[in-house]
Design a protein around this motif. Structure first.
Motif, PDB file in Angstrom:
ATOM      1  N   LYS A 102       2.922 -10.999  16.446  1.00  0.00           N
ATOM      2  CA  LYS A 102       1.508 -11.212  15.870  1.00  0.00           C
ATOM      3  C   LYS A 102       1.203  -9.925  15.168  1.00  0.00           C
ATOM      4  CE  LYS A 102      -2.084 -13.927  17.853  1.00  0.00           C
ATOM      5  NZ  LYS A 102      -2.746 -14.156  19.027  1.00  0.00           N
ATOM      6  N   THR A 103       1.421  -8.710  16.129  1.00  0.00           N
ATOM      7  CA  THR A 103       0.946  -7.261  15.134  1.00  0.00           C
ATOM      8  C   THR A 103       1.521  -7.277  13.910  1.00  0.00           C
ATOM      9  OG1 THR A 103       0.816  -6.437  17.460  1.00  0.00           O
ATOM     10  CG2 THR A 103       0.744  -5.100  15.720  1.00  0.00           C
ATOM     11  N   LEU A 114       0.358   1.387  16.313  1.00  0.00           N
ATOM     12  CA  LEU A 114       0.805  -0.029  16.872  1.00  0.00           C
ATOM     13  C   LEU A 114       2.064  -0.146  17.864  1.00  0.00           C
ATOM     14  CD1 LEU A 114       0.646  -1.374  13.166  1.00  0.00           C
ATOM     15  CD2 LEU A 114      -1.080  -1.671  14.872  1.00  0.00           C
ATOM     16  N   LEU A 123       1.056  -1.167  -0.096  1.00  0.00           N
ATOM     17  CA  LEU A 123       0.020   0.204   0.013  1.00  0.00           C
ATOM     18  C   LEU A 123       0.947   1.276   0.021  1.00  0.00           C
ATOM     19  CD1 LEU A 123      -2.910  -0.441   2.300  1.00  0.00           C
ATOM     20  CD2 LEU A 123      -2.937  -0.388  -0.012  1.00  0.00           C
ATOM     21  N   THR A 155      10.026  -1.446   9.701  1.00  0.00           N
ATOM     22  CA  THR A 155       8.791  -1.049  10.033  1.00  0.00           C
ATOM     23  C   THR A 155       8.216  -2.068  11.091  1.00  0.00           C
ATOM     24  OG1 THR A 155       8.163   0.007   7.992  1.00  0.00           O
ATOM     25  CG2 THR A 155       6.218  -0.760   9.233  1.00  0.00           C
ATOM     26  N   LEU A 179      -0.303  -9.189  11.451  1.00  0.00           N
ATOM     27  CA  LEU A 179      -1.696  -8.593  10.859  1.00  0.00           C
ATOM     28  C   LEU A 179      -1.547  -7.465  10.076  1.00  0.00           C
ATOM     29  CD1 LEU A 179      -3.233  -8.531  14.479  1.00  0.00           C
ATOM     30  CD2 LEU A 179      -3.954 -10.022  12.599  1.00  0.00           C
ATOM     31  N   LEU A 180      -0.272  -6.797  10.251  1.00  0.00           N
ATOM     32  CA  LEU A 180       0.228  -5.445   9.628  1.00  0.00           C
ATOM     33  C   LEU A 180       0.364  -5.921   8.050  1.00  0.00           C
ATOM     34  CD1 LEU A 180       0.323  -2.646   9.438  1.00  0.00           C
ATOM     35  CD2 LEU A 180       2.589  -2.621  10.034  1.00  0.00           C
ATOM     36  N   ILE A 225      -5.564  -0.914  11.649  1.00  0.00           N
ATOM     37  CA  ILE A 225      -4.700  -1.229  10.489  1.00  0.00           C
ATOM     38  C   ILE A 225      -5.722  -0.841   9.340  1.00  0.00           C
ATOM     39  CG2 ILE A 225      -3.479  -2.506   9.263  1.00  0.00           C
ATOM     40  CD1 ILE A 225      -2.744  -4.112  11.697  1.00  0.00           C
ATOM     41  N   MET A 260       1.596   3.734  12.678  1.00  0.00           N
ATOM     42  CA  MET A 260       2.976   3.358  13.300  1.00  0.00           C
ATOM     43  C   MET A 260       2.885   3.613  14.805  1.00  0.00           C
ATOM     44  SD  MET A 260       3.891   1.395  11.124  1.00  0.00           S
ATOM     45  CE  MET A 260       5.082   0.397  12.048  1.00  0.00           C
ATOM     46  N   VAL A 314      -7.029  -4.747  16.528  1.00  0.00           N
ATOM     47  CA  VAL A 314      -5.813  -4.402  15.873  1.00  0.00           C
ATOM     48  C   VAL A 314      -5.941  -4.334  14.218  1.00  0.00           C
ATOM     49  CG1 VAL A 314      -3.219  -5.080  15.122  1.00  0.00           C
ATOM     50  CG2 VAL A 314      -4.078  -5.019  17.442  1.00  0.00           C
ATOM     51  N   GLN A 321      -2.441  -6.903   5.845  1.00  0.00           N
ATOM     52  CA  GLN A 321      -3.407  -5.898   5.167  1.00  0.00           C
ATOM     53  C   GLN A 321      -2.812  -4.947   4.245  1.00  0.00           C
ATOM     54  OE1 GLN A 321      -6.900  -4.074   7.461  1.00  0.00           O
ATOM     55  NE2 GLN A 321      -6.015  -5.342   9.028  1.00  0.00           N
ATOM     56  N   ARG A 380       6.925   2.074   2.473  1.00  0.00           N
ATOM     57  CA  ARG A 380       7.239   2.112   3.683  1.00  0.00           C
ATOM     58  C   ARG A 380       6.832   0.576   4.465  1.00  0.00           C
ATOM     59  NH1 ARG A 380       6.031   7.886   5.506  1.00  0.00           N
ATOM     60  NH2 ARG A 380       4.143   7.587   4.326  1.00  0.00           N
ATOM     61  N   TYR A 381       5.576   0.231   3.953  1.00  0.00           N
ATOM     62  CA  TYR A 381       5.073  -1.015   4.638  1.00  0.00           C
ATOM     63  C   TYR A 381       6.018  -2.150   4.070  1.00  0.00           C
ATOM     64  CZ  TYR A 381       0.992   1.459   6.284  1.00  0.00           C
ATOM     65  OH  TYR A 381       0.308   2.232   7.052  1.00  0.00           O
ATOM     66  N   TYR A 407       0.506   6.502   7.346  1.00  0.00           N
ATOM     67  CA  TYR A 407       1.608   5.581   7.875  1.00  0.00           C
ATOM     68  C   TYR A 407       1.875   6.022   9.165  1.00  0.00           C
ATOM     69  CZ  TYR A 407       6.312   3.314   8.176  1.00  0.00           C
ATOM     70  OH  TYR A 407       7.429   2.481   8.552  1.00  0.00           O
ATOM     71  N   SER A 427       2.069  -1.854  21.156  1.00  0.00           N
ATOM     72  CA  SER A 427       2.943  -3.094  21.629  1.00  0.00           C
ATOM     73  C   SER A 427       3.482  -2.795  23.027  1.00  0.00           C
ATOM     74  CB  SER A 427       4.521  -2.872  20.747  1.00  0.00           C
ATOM     75  OG  SER A 427       3.944  -3.059  19.373  1.00  0.00           O
ATOM     76  N   GLN A 464       9.747  -2.772  15.607  1.00  0.00           N
ATOM     77  CA  GLN A 464       9.308  -2.415  16.749  1.00  0.00           C
ATOM     78  C   GLN A 464       7.886  -3.198  17.251  1.00  0.00           C
ATOM     79  OE1 GLN A 464       7.357   1.339  17.189  1.00  0.00           O
ATOM     80  NE2 GLN A 464       7.469   1.611  14.819  1.00  0.00           N
ATOM     81  N   LEU A 465       7.319  -3.797  16.154  1.00  0.00           N
ATOM     82  CA  LEU A 465       6.112  -4.574  16.609  1.00  0.00           C
ATOM     83  C   LEU A 465       6.340  -6.032  16.985  1.00  0.00           C
ATOM     84  CD1 LEU A 465       4.360  -3.228  13.477  1.00  0.00           C
ATOM     85  CD2 LEU A 465       4.215  -2.310  15.626  1.00  0.00           C
ATOM     86  N   SER A 466       5.047  -6.524  17.620  1.00  0.00           N
ATOM     87  CA  SER A 466       5.269  -7.956  18.265  1.00  0.00           C
ATOM     88  C   SER A 466       4.970  -8.709  16.973  1.00  0.00           C
ATOM     89  CB  SER A 466       3.919  -8.200  19.433  1.00  0.00           C
ATOM     90  OG  SER A 466       2.882  -8.012  18.509  1.00  0.00           O
TER      91      SER A 466
END
Lengths: 224, 112
Positions: free
Chosen positions: A80-81, B105, A64, A73, A84-85, B91, B102, B87, A88, A67-68, B98, B109, A76-78
């Motif tokens: 699982k998160t 999220l 999308l 990116t 999910l990111l 999203i 971020m 979540v 999508q 940067r995704y 973005y 976290s 810094q996320l778990s």
């Protein structure tokens, strides 16, 4: 055995149409892993009363926002998160070259079918593509039945199996009666299997006794 | 203290919309009980998150992190399915923004 046959006739949905055209090819958003589809695979697109048949010509990774697609990116996320990111925001697009279409009419059980059948007395057959499927038309990997609809089935008289489809191993046939009526050429880059295909075709012609085979030129390269 | 409206209940049904009329002056304000919070956030819909994100003056990331932590506590001891659905909705709502996504999220976290 019958169950196997039924199973192989069930189409596996892989995505939906998001754009494209006859000249620019059709674009399909994949909702299965990219590795479940390969270049050259046969796909079927269901759109209203029509079925469209095509070939996968390219697979492209997309996001999308660029940067995704960056790995940073997700640091810094778990986990699982992050998953999910990814689901999508990252995707794979399929480029499909549409080749044929077939008017299948309304569902057999629907009330509209009788009227449609009365107006279309001949069995529908695949036609060269002249229109395109709608947005969000569901795209499937071709089933054994679909491949047989276009190329014929090895059980039919005069049809000779020259290979199998890449993903699902459905037999691809050639109608030897039609094949011998016109001139044919086999082209391709070195190592793509021209000699192999020629050998299979000649073996088929000899076995079915459809034509006299006369081999000229670089015959030493075709070992019969 | 300022309050942002995120929904209302009418005839036993919960709506994630602005209420049809504002409360009157001198109406009392009470904190939600755990049961209220569980009912409001357990409808399967997450429309109220949209109302939280709509106001650019609110520190959305921090508010959401606090809210998710409070809601997780009342959903059968940290229902991870509820967390994943929330979540996913966030999203979907913020995927075109973005930096904001971020930030949200990143704050969430911290909750985990």
């Amino acid at each position: 055995m019958e169950q196997d046959q039924e199973k192989s006739d069930i189409r596996q949905a892989i995505g939906y149409i998001i754009g494209g055209g006859l000249k620019a090819n059709l674009f399909v958003r994949l909702d299965v892993p990219a590795q479940s589809v390969q270049e050259g695979g046969f796909v079927v697109i269901e759109s209203g009363d029509w079925l469209f048949y095509g070939l996968v010509t390219d697979l492209q990774l997309g996001s999308l926002d660029p940067r995704y697609a960056e790995e940073i990116t997700y640091r810094q996320l778990s986990p699982k998160t992050a998953d999910l990111l990814r689901k999508q925001t990252l995707f794979t697009n399929l480029e499909v070259l549409p080749a044929l279409m077939l008017e299948r009419g309304p569902d057999l059980g629907s009330p509209a079918y009788a009227g449609w059948r009365a107006a279309h007395t001949e069995d529908p057959r695949p036609l060269p593509i002249k229109t395109i499927p709608s947005h969000h038309a569901v795209t499937f990997l071709a089933s054994a039945g679909d491949v047989a609809e276009i190329f014929g089935s090895p059980d039919q008289d005069g049809y000779f199996e020259i290979g199998k489809t890449r993903e699902q191993n459905h037999p691809v046939c050639i109608d030897l009666e039609k094949f011998v009526q016109r001139s044919s050429g086999i082209f391709g880059a070195t190592g793509t299997g021209k000699s192999f295909l020629t050998r299979i075709l000649l073996a088929g012609l000899i076995q079915y006794n459809k034509a006299s085979v006369l081999v000229l030129g670089h015959a030493q390269r075709v070992r019969l | 203290m300022s309050v942002v409206f995120v929904g209302y209940e009418q005839n036993g049904k919960i709506f994630h919309l602005f209420p049809p009329r504002p409360p009157l002056t001198l109406d009392s304000i009470q904190p939600c009980s755990d049961a209220d919070l569980a009912r409001f956030t357990g409808t399967g819909q997450f429309g109220y998150l949209r109302l939280l994100l709509a106001d650019p003056m609110l520190p959305a990331a921090e508010l959401l992190a606090v809210h998710v932590r409070a809601a997780l506590a009342v959903h059968s001891g940290g229902d991870s399915e509820w967390h994943d659905r929330a979540v996913t909705v966030l999203i979907a709502m913020l995927k075109d923004d973005y930096p904001q996504l971020m930030a949200v999220l990143g704050a969430l976290s911290e909750v985990n």
